[in-house]
Design an enzyme around this catalytic site. Sequence first.
Site, PDB file in Angstrom:
ATOM      1  N   THR A 161       0.831  -1.202   0.000  1.00  0.00           N
ATOM      2  CA  THR A 161       0.000   0.000   0.000  1.00  0.00           C
ATOM      3  C   THR A 161       0.871   1.259   0.000  1.00  0.00           C
ATOM      4  O   THR A 161       0.487   2.277  -0.589  1.00  0.00           O
ATOM      5  CB  THR A 161      -0.961   0.013   1.199  1.00  0.00           C
ATOM      6  N   ASP A 162       2.033   1.201   0.632  1.00  0.00           N
ATOM      7  CA  ASP A 162       2.966   2.330   0.563  1.00  0.00           C
ATOM      8  C   ASP A 162       3.518   2.498  -0.842  1.00  0.00           C
ATOM      9  O   ASP A 162       3.659   3.622  -1.340  1.00  0.00           O
ATOM     10  CB  ASP A 162       4.116   2.122   1.543  1.00  0.00           C
TER      11      ASP A 162
END
Length: 400
Positions: A161-162
């Site tokens: 997700t980063d």
Amino acid sequence: MTGPLSGIRVADFSRVLAGPYATMILAELGADVVKVEHPEHGDDTRAWGPPYAGGEAAYYLAVNRGKRSVALDVKHPSGREIAQRLCADADVVIENFRPGVAERLGVGHESVRQANPGVVYCSIIGFPGGDRPGFDATIQAESGYMHITGEIPSKVGVAITDVLAGLNAAVAILGALHRRATRGEGERVEVSLIGSALSGLVNVAQSALVSGEEALAYGNAHPTVVPYQTFEAADGRFVVAAGNDRLFRALCAAIGREDLGADARFRTNAGRVRDRDALIAELAAVFLTRPVDEWIALLGAAGVPSGKIRGVLDAIRTADGATLQVRHPTAGPLELVRTGFTLESVPADRDIAPPPLLGQHTHELLTELGVTDDRIALLGRAGVIRQATHQAKRGPVEPA
């Protein structure tokens, strides 16, 4: 550095992964990225080890090449003034502070925009609205990623997700820079980890919306394409991805099971999804009869996508040109993974600056901002800034 963003300066107040990944991409494109770090500990990821190389954690080294580091205590009034001067001179400002922190430090969007109306200002947050912190593990849980991954809810093995948020930030910043170049106006960009994660669910999210039903976990299989999954061979596991009817027929011919391709139940993908269990049982029995390498060669000759399940180091060593080498001041020759794109106008063998030491460019940057040597010395004695003192290691850098 050469590249389409040559001449663009980025004031980078971000840390950990999403922001640094975005700014590394901008640096790869030629931007001058100034990484602002606390003079005592710097970016959190500098200590996120082992493993370490030259005293720096591999985590930090992964996403910070091509940048310059200024170690500056932005909470100190003198440090805040320098940070504001940097922002006033920047084309892009990026931060991932908790909501309200940038404003308290004097580098929030409104104050920066007043001094620099043409700035592209990017904030990366966990969740829109409120003050809820976001870390990849919690975002994967909240976004549905863990629900659809593995046989039981499982986290993807990298902070995906980063990475998605970093890519979204880089793309949005590029769009905003183009708008500024054509219309002369700055832009406010906001990227959330949860929004990036949900957007990254693509077909899985859309299927849930269309059907009105909760997505299911298929482990290493695909919810709407069959066969598209792992299989056991005589000596290990591999993946087959027959993504359409033509590839399925080619698969059946390659393994000597033309009858499966002719079976009315399996002629279309919809039929194969419906009768998944029966088809997979037939294919699984065939794949157990030969080793992985034989199946990979046989399917490859037939044009059927397949792949060996590799470890990370094996994958890097197997891929063509996946890494580059830089000379790090304390680690010496350092191998890094390349970004996933190339530009014809930017030579692949160009010089790329290694991930900087904490405060490696503090004196250099402050001088560029008009700070005198006497004031730099005073700020250093007061602990407001830090200049790295390590001596660079000598010697040639071998090609990766």
